[in-house]
Design a protein around this motif. Structure first.
Motif, PDB file in Angstrom:
ATOM      1  N   LYS A  11       0.817  -1.212   0.000  1.00 41.29           N
ATOM      2  CA  LYS A  11       0.000   0.000   0.000  1.00 41.29           C
ATOM      3  C   LYS A  11       0.853   1.265   0.000  1.00 41.29           C
ATOM      4  O   LYS A  11       0.444   2.306  -0.522  1.00 41.29           O
ATOM      5  N   LEU A  12       2.050   1.186   0.555  1.00 43.35           N
ATOM      6  CA  LEU A  12       2.890   2.372   0.703  1.00 43.35           C
ATOM      7  C   LEU A  12       3.862   2.601  -0.448  1.00 43.35           C
ATOM      8  O   LEU A  12       4.216   3.734  -0.751  1.00 43.35           O
ATOM      9  N   MET A  13       4.296   1.526  -1.084  1.00 45.72           N
ATOM     10  CA  MET A  13       5.435   1.613  -2.009  1.00 45.72           C
ATOM     11  C   MET A  13       5.145   2.435  -3.260  1.00 45.72           C
ATOM     12  O   MET A  13       4.011   2.551  -3.723  1.00 45.72           O
ATOM     13  N   THR A 112       5.093  -4.817   6.967  1.00 47.38           N
ATOM     14  CA  THR A 112       4.330  -3.680   7.480  1.00 47.38           C
ATOM     15  C   THR A 112       5.200  -2.436   7.591  1.00 47.38           C
ATOM     16  O   THR A 112       6.431  -2.513   7.579  1.00 47.38           O
ATOM     17  N   ALA A 113       4.541  -1.293   7.698  1.00 48.82           N
ATOM     18  CA  ALA A 113       5.248  -0.022   7.848  1.00 48.82           C
ATOM     19  C   ALA A 113       6.160  -0.056   9.070  1.00 48.82           C
ATOM     20  O   ALA A 113       7.292   0.440   9.036  1.00 48.82           O
ATOM     21  N   ALA A 114       5.680  -0.661  10.164  1.00 50.57           N
ATOM     22  CA  ALA A 114       6.484  -0.742  11.381  1.00 50.57           C
ATOM     23  C   ALA A 114       7.733  -1.590  11.155  1.00 50.57           C
ATOM     24  O   ALA A 114       8.830  -1.241  11.603  1.00 50.57           O
ATOM     25  N   ASP A 115       7.563  -2.715  10.457  1.00 50.64           N
ATOM     26  CA  ASP A 115       8.710  -3.583  10.174  1.00 50.64           C
ATOM     27  C   ASP A 115       9.735  -2.865   9.304  1.00 50.64           C
ATOM     28  O   ASP A 115      10.946  -2.958   9.542  1.00 50.64           O
ATOM     29  N   ALA A 117      10.154   0.427   8.946  1.00 56.16           N
ATOM     30  CA  ALA A 117      10.765   1.522   9.709  1.00 56.16           C
ATOM     31  C   ALA A 117      11.849   0.985  10.635  1.00 56.16           C
ATOM     32  O   ALA A 117      12.929   1.576  10.774  1.00 56.16           O
ATOM     33  N   HIS A 118      11.569  -0.144  11.282  1.00 52.78           N
ATOM     34  CA  HIS A 118      12.554  -0.761  12.177  1.00 52.78           C
ATOM     35  C   HIS A 118      13.790  -1.178  11.388  1.00 52.78           C
ATOM     36  O   HIS A 118      14.932  -0.986  11.838  1.00 52.78           O
ATOM     37  N   LEU A 119      13.587  -1.728  10.204  1.00 49.55           N
ATOM     38  CA  LEU A 119      14.701  -2.161   9.353  1.00 49.55           C
ATOM     39  C   LEU A 119      15.540  -0.968   8.908  1.00 49.55           C
ATOM     40  O   LEU A 119      16.780  -1.017   8.944  1.00 49.55           O
ATOM     41  N   MET A 120      14.889   0.113   8.519  1.00 51.81           N
ATOM     42  CA  MET A 120      15.615   1.313   8.101  1.00 51.81           C
ATOM     43  C   MET A 120      16.438   1.894   9.242  1.00 51.81           C
ATOM     44  O   MET A 120      17.579   2.318   9.059  1.00 51.81           O
ATOM     45  N   GLU A 121      15.832   1.921  10.422  1.00 52.45           N
ATOM     46  CA  GLU A 121      16.532   2.466  11.588  1.00 52.45           C
ATOM     47  C   GLU A 121      17.712   1.591  11.963  1.00 52.45           C
ATOM     48  O   GLU A 121      18.797   2.089  12.281  1.00 52.45           O
ATOM     49  N   GLU A 122      17.519   0.272  11.905  1.00 54.60           N
ATOM     50  CA  GLU A 122      18.565  -0.670  12.277  1.00 54.60           C
ATOM     51  C   GLU A 122      19.733  -0.641  11.295  1.00 54.60           C
ATOM     52  O   GLU A 122      20.894  -0.675  11.701  1.00 54.60           O
ATOM     53  N   ARG A 123      19.428  -0.544  10.006  1.00 51.86           N
ATOM     54  CA  ARG A 123      20.475  -0.551   8.974  1.00 51.86           C
ATOM     55  C   ARG A 123      20.971   0.843   8.616  1.00 51.86           C
ATOM     56  O   ARG A 123      21.899   0.977   7.822  1.00 51.86           O
ATOM     57  N   ALA A 143      10.021   8.912   2.969  1.00 52.88           N
ATOM     58  CA  ALA A 143       8.856   9.759   2.674  1.00 52.88           C
ATOM     59  C   ALA A 143       7.592   8.913   2.564  1.00 52.88           C
ATOM     60  O   ALA A 143       6.516   9.323   3.015  1.00 52.88           O
ATOM     61  N   ASP A 144       7.725   7.722   1.972  1.00 54.22           N
ATOM     62  CA  ASP A 144       6.562   6.827   1.873  1.00 54.22           C
ATOM     63  C   ASP A 144       6.088   6.406   3.262  1.00 54.22           C
ATOM     64  O   ASP A 144       4.886   6.286   3.514  1.00 54.22           O
ATOM     65  N   LEU A 145       7.045   6.156   4.168  1.00 55.85           N
ATOM     66  CA  LEU A 145       6.670   5.740   5.519  1.00 55.85           C
ATOM     67  C   LEU A 145       5.918   6.840   6.260  1.00 55.85           C
ATOM     68  O   LEU A 145       5.021   6.551   7.064  1.00 55.85           O
ATOM     69  N   LEU A 146       6.269   8.091   5.981  1.00 54.52           N
ATOM     70  CA  LEU A 146       5.576   9.196   6.650  1.00 54.52           C
ATOM     71  C   LEU A 146       4.089   9.199   6.313  1.00 54.52           C
ATOM     72  O   LEU A 146       3.262   9.650   7.109  1.00 54.52           O
ATOM     73  N   ARG A 147       3.754   8.681   5.141  1.00 54.08           N
ATOM     74  CA  ARG A 147       2.343   8.618   4.759  1.00 54.08           C
ATOM     75  C   ARG A 147       1.560   7.727   5.705  1.00 54.08           C
ATOM     76  O   ARG A 147       0.351   7.927   5.910  1.00 54.08           O
ATOM     77  N   ALA A 148       2.235   6.734   6.285  1.00 53.30           N
ATOM     78  CA  ALA A 148       1.544   5.835   7.212  1.00 53.30           C
ATOM     79  C   ALA A 148       1.063   6.604   8.443  1.00 53.30           C
ATOM     80  O   ALA A 148       0.038   6.260   9.043  1.00 53.30           O
ATOM     81  N   LEU A 149       1.813   7.654   8.811  1.00 56.65           N
ATOM     82  CA  LEU A 149       1.427   8.443   9.986  1.00 56.65           C
ATOM     83  C   LEU A 149       0.294   9.405   9.687  1.00 56.65           C
ATOM     84  O   LEU A 149      -0.335   9.933  10.607  1.00 56.65           O
ATOM     85  N   THR A 150       0.034   9.661   8.411  1.00 60.41           N
ATOM     86  CA  THR A 150      -1.040  10.593   8.050  1.00 60.41           C
ATOM     87  C   THR A 150      -2.346   9.882   7.746  1.00 60.41           C
ATOM     88  O   THR A 150      -3.380  10.528   7.568  1.00 60.41           O
ATOM     89  N   MET A 151      -2.318   8.554   7.701  1.00 62.30           N
ATOM     90  CA  MET A 151      -3.540   7.811   7.424  1.00 62.30           C
ATOM     91  C   MET A 151      -4.470   7.861   8.635  1.00 62.30           C
ATOM     92  O   MET A 151      -3.999   7.880   9.777  1.00 62.30           O
ATOM     93  N   PRO A 152      -5.768   7.904   8.401  1.00 63.13           N
ATOM     94  CA  PRO A 152      -6.715   7.964   9.532  1.00 63.13           C
ATOM     95  C   PRO A 152      -6.592   6.730  10.413  1.00 63.13           C
ATOM     96  O   PRO A 152      -6.443   5.606   9.924  1.00 63.13           O
TER      97      PRO A 152
END
Length: 235
Positions: A11-13, A112-115, A117-123, A143-152
């Motif tokens: 959904k995000l990519m 998932t977006a959480a998975d 984000a965790h991978l990006m932060e870890e690597r 930038a795509d991940l930020l969209r997850a925070l704007t979803m209702p």
């Protein structure tokens, strides 16, 4: 059932991902990154299978290699021939295949977006490729991940005060920083109240956020007070 607050890569990519072939000249790659204002580009074969990634760092490494000097006789004795050959290829290569980074970080469309984000932060990376059996199907950037925070956010079904209280207490038990053993939890009409002592000053903020994250919670009242020093010394 998918969690709309934690959407998947599908959904995000970004699906229209620019890619290059392994024989693309370095000069053309640099032009592509500059013209598209992107910092990396996947390298694929004729079937769309991902072979690697050329990043700005790869191009900078190649440029820096022009200033390399030949090692002295002593350095040549102790140098790793394979490592020096690898660097030479990367810093003198003329096409994508020679300079690309082969170890590509990727995820499936179900990640998932959480998975991610965790991978990006870890690597410590800015993007991950989305692959389907090795074939490039998309890319997820920060930038795509930020969209997850704007979803209702999904509305939680109504829950009774007893159910909410049990959920808050259970969540606190799983956090080593909480002051759950020295405070009590009460819930009235969806409002969580904390009473008692706060062992660690920073835990008050964590408890507040934790409670608000429990479905059905409408508010949080923190009436805890710092634990007396005499009590702390006796623990």
């Amino acid at each position: 059932m998918p969690d709309i607050n934690n959407p998947t890569a599908a959904k995000l990519m970004t699906r229209s991902v620019v890619s290059i072939l392994a024989e693309t000249p370095v000069h053309d790659i640099a032009l592509l990154l500059a013209e598209r204002s992107i910092s990396a580009v996947p390298v694929v074969d004729s079937q769309g299978q991902v072979l690697g990634m050329v990043t700005e760092a790869d191009l900078v490494r190649r440029l820096a290699g022009l200033a390399d000097t030949k090692p002295g006789w002593l350095a040549r004795i102790f140098a790793d021939p394979a490592g020096r050959a690898e660097r030479y290829a990367r810093t003198h290569g003329a096409v994508a295949r020679d300079i690309m980074t082969e170890a590509v970080v990727s995820v499936a469309e179900t990640a998932t977006a959480a998975d991610i984000a965790h991978l990006m932060e870890e690597r410590q990376i800015r993007r991950v490729l989305v692959l389907d059996e090795g074939r490039l199907v998309g890319l997820v950037s920060r930038a795509d991940l930020l969209r997850a925070l704007t979803m209702p956010e999904a509305e939680a079904p109504p829950a009774g005060d007893d159910v909410i209280r049990e959920a808050v207490v259970e969540a606190l038990r799983g956090e080593t920083w909480s002051s759950g053993y020295y405070s009590s939890v009460a819930v009235t009409r969806g409002v969580v109240s904390f009473e008692g002592f706060c062992q660690v000053p920073g835990s008050r903020r964590g408890m507040h956020v934790l409670a608000l994250g429990v479905p059905g919670v409408r508010g949080v009242v923190d009436n805890t007070v710092p634990m007396p020093m005499a009590y702390v010394a006796g623990i």
